[in-house]
Design a protein around this motif. Structure first.
Motif, mmCIF file in Angstrom:
data_model
loop_
_atom_site.group_PDB
_atom_site.id
_atom_site.type_symbol
_atom_site.label_atom_id
_atom_site.label_comp_id
_atom_site.label_asym_id
_atom_site.label_seq_id
_atom_site.Cartn_x
_atom_site.Cartn_y
_atom_site.Cartn_z
ATOM 1 N N ILE A 1 15.474 0.874 1.361
ATOM 2 C CA ILE A 1 15.736 0.948 -0.078
ATOM 3 C C ILE A 1 15.075 2.191 -0.655
ATOM 4 O O ILE A 1 13.869 2.374 -0.518
ATOM 5 C CB ILE A 1 15.190 -0.298 -0.800
ATOM 6 N N ASP A 2 15.875 3.036 -1.263
ATOM 7 C CA ASP A 2 15.345 4.168 -2.026
ATOM 8 C C ASP A 2 15.293 3.769 -3.493
ATOM 9 O O ASP A 2 16.229 3.154 -4.002
ATOM 10 C CB ASP A 2 16.263 5.385 -1.891
ATOM 11 N N CYS A 3 14.205 4.130 -4.172
ATOM 12 C CA CYS A 3 14.105 3.752 -5.577
ATOM 13 C C CYS A 3 13.054 4.615 -6.253
ATOM 14 O O CYS A 3 12.378 5.406 -5.611
ATOM 15 C CB CYS A 3 13.708 2.282 -5.709
ATOM 16 N N LYS A 4 12.945 4.422 -7.561
ATOM 17 C CA LYS A 4 11.890 5.072 -8.320
ATOM 18 C C LYS A 4 11.049 3.986 -8.972
ATOM 19 O O LYS A 4 11.584 3.061 -9.567
ATOM 20 C CB LYS A 4 12.481 5.972 -9.407
ATOM 21 N N ILE A 5 9.739 4.115 -8.866
ATOM 22 C CA ILE A 5 8.852 3.126 -9.458
ATOM 23 C C ILE A 5 7.935 3.832 -10.447
ATOM 24 O O ILE A 5 7.325 4.849 -10.105
ATOM 25 C CB ILE A 5 8.025 2.411 -8.366
ATOM 26 N N ASP A 6 7.843 3.266 -11.660
ATOM 27 C CA ASP A 6 6.985 3.861 -12.691
ATOM 28 C C ASP A 6 5.576 4.031 -12.159
ATOM 29 O O ASP A 6 4.986 3.103 -11.621
ATOM 30 C CB ASP A 6 6.949 2.964 -13.937
ATOM 31 N N GLY A 7 5.022 5.216 -12.323
ATOM 32 C CA GLY A 7 3.660 5.465 -11.877
ATOM 33 C C GLY A 7 3.570 5.919 -10.429
ATOM 34 O O GLY A 7 2.523 6.371 -9.979
ATOM 35 N N PHE A 8 4.643 5.765 -9.679
ATOM 36 C CA PHE A 8 4.628 6.158 -8.271
ATOM 37 C C PHE A 8 5.675 7.223 -7.959
ATOM 38 O O PHE A 8 5.515 8.002 -7.031
ATOM 39 C CB PHE A 8 4.865 4.946 -7.359
ATOM 40 N N GLY A 9 6.772 7.206 -8.713
ATOM 41 C CA GLY A 9 7.832 8.163 -8.448
ATOM 42 C C GLY A 9 8.800 7.658 -7.396
ATOM 43 O O GLY A 9 8.933 6.451 -7.193
ATOM 44 N N ALA A 10 9.452 8.566 -6.704
ATOM 45 C CA ALA A 10 10.448 8.187 -5.705
ATOM 46 C C ALA A 10 9.771 7.517 -4.523
ATOM 47 O O ALA A 10 8.775 8.007 -3.997
ATOM 48 C CB ALA A 10 11.216 9.416 -5.241
ATOM 49 N N MET A 11 10.300 6.368 -4.128
ATOM 50 C CA MET A 11 9.693 5.578 -3.057
ATOM 51 C C MET A 11 10.769 5.082 -2.106
ATOM 52 O O MET A 11 11.924 4.960 -2.462
ATOM 53 C CB MET A 11 9.026 4.315 -3.640
ATOM 54 N N LYS B 1 0.839 -1.199 0.000
ATOM 55 C CA LYS B 1 0.000 0.000 0.000
ATOM 56 C C LYS B 1 0.870 1.242 0.000
ATOM 57 O O LYS B 1 1.914 1.291 0.642
ATOM 58 C CB LYS B 1 -0.878 0.003 1.250
ATOM 59 N N VAL B 2 0.433 2.241 -0.722
ATOM 60 C CA VAL B 2 1.171 3.499 -0.789
ATOM 61 C C VAL B 2 0.255 4.624 -0.364
ATOM 62 O O VAL B 2 -0.829 4.794 -0.918
ATOM 63 C CB VAL B 2 1.672 3.770 -2.222
ATOM 64 N N LYS B 3 0.707 5.371 0.621
ATOM 65 C CA LYS B 3 -0.089 6.512 1.087
ATOM 66 C C LYS B 3 -0.301 7.506 -0.046
ATOM 67 O O LYS B 3 0.642 7.908 -0.712
ATOM 68 C CB LYS B 3 0.657 7.218 2.233
ATOM 69 N N GLY B 4 -1.535 7.898 -0.281
ATOM 70 C CA GLY B 4 -1.805 8.930 -1.266
ATOM 71 C C GLY B 4 -1.879 8.437 -2.693
ATOM 72 O O GLY B 4 -2.203 9.203 -3.586
ATOM 73 N N ALA B 5 -1.578 7.154 -2.939
ATOM 74 C CA ALA B 5 -1.657 6.628 -4.299
ATOM 75 C C ALA B 5 -2.999 5.947 -4.510
ATOM 76 O O ALA B 5 -3.641 5.501 -3.563
ATOM 77 C CB ALA B 5 -0.528 5.634 -4.552
ATOM 78 N N SER B 6 -3.428 5.851 -5.783
ATOM 79 C CA SER B 6 -4.740 5.282 -6.069
ATOM 80 C C SER B 6 -4.744 3.775 -5.877
ATOM 81 O O SER B 6 -5.790 3.173 -5.651
ATOM 82 C CB SER B 6 -5.158 5.629 -7.493
ATOM 83 N N GLY B 7 -3.600 3.139 -5.977
ATOM 84 C CA GLY B 7 -3.543 1.689 -5.783
ATOM 85 C C GLY B 7 -2.223 1.281 -5.197
ATOM 86 O O GLY B 7 -1.327 2.112 -5.044
ATOM 87 N N PRO B 8 -2.118 0.008 -4.853
ATOM 88 C CA PRO B 8 -0.858 -0.475 -4.276
ATOM 89 C C PRO B 8 0.208 -0.694 -5.344
ATOM 90 O O PRO B 8 -0.110 -0.772 -6.522
ATOM 91 C CB PRO B 8 -1.248 -1.815 -3.654
ATOM 92 N N ILE B 9 1.459 -0.788 -4.899
ATOM 93 C CA ILE B 9 2.509 -1.304 -5.768
ATOM 94 C C ILE B 9 2.293 -2.806 -5.849
ATOM 95 O O ILE B 9 2.258 -3.490 -4.825
ATOM 96 C CB ILE B 9 3.904 -0.998 -5.181
ATOM 97 N N LYS B 10 2.083 -3.299 -7.053
ATOM 98 C CA LYS B 10 1.689 -4.700 -7.214
ATOM 99 C C LYS B 10 2.853 -5.661 -7.000
ATOM 100 O O LYS B 10 3.990 -5.362 -7.355
ATOM 101 C CB LYS B 10 1.153 -4.920 -8.636
ATOM 102 N N GLN B 11 2.502 -6.807 -6.447
ATOM 103 C CA GLN B 11 3.455 -7.904 -6.377
ATOM 104 C C GLN B 11 3.984 -8.189 -7.785
ATOM 105 O O GLN B 11 3.212 -8.227 -8.738
ATOM 106 C CB GLN B 11 2.736 -9.136 -5.841
#
Ligand SMILES: [Zn+2]
Length: 112
Positions: A92-102, A66-76
């Protein structure tokens, strides 16, 4: 065979050994093994399977997150490229398409 350490200066993983020194082709830094051992004692981050992770690794998310403020979770099964290890709970710092920096927890990913 021992694994080469990342460059302590710029974090590059493309280091090589030359006449007893480690050399970084990206920033030109050279250092000795003694220093690198000191550097490496810092951050140890393992994935869900207990494999050591390094800066620049690619990982796969092993459960919906689950991601705070996002419309859906980061999928398995989401693939995450070029992670960066940091101190703390979410290590872990990273960037995820559709979510940005996470920030992710290493226990929820596995190394590709
Ligand atoms: Zn470097």
């Amino acid at each position: 065979m021992s694994q080469l350490p990342n460059c302590p200066q710029c974090g590059s993983e493309y280091t090589y050994e030359d006449r007893g020194l480690f050399v970084c082709p990206e920033c030109g830094h050279e250092w000795s093994e003694a220093q690198s051992v000191e550097q490496e004692s810092g951050l140890v981050v393992k994935d869900a399977n207990g494999n050591l992770l390094q800066d620049g690794d690619s990982v796969t998310v092993i459960k919906d997150l689950k991601v705070k403020g996002a419309s859906g979770p980061i999928k398995q099964g989401t693939k995450v490229k070029n992670i960066r290890l940091v101190e703390g709970d979410h290590n872990i710092d990273c960037k995820i398409d559709g979510f940005g920096a996470m920030s992710l927890k290493s226990e929820f990913v596995k190394k590709n």
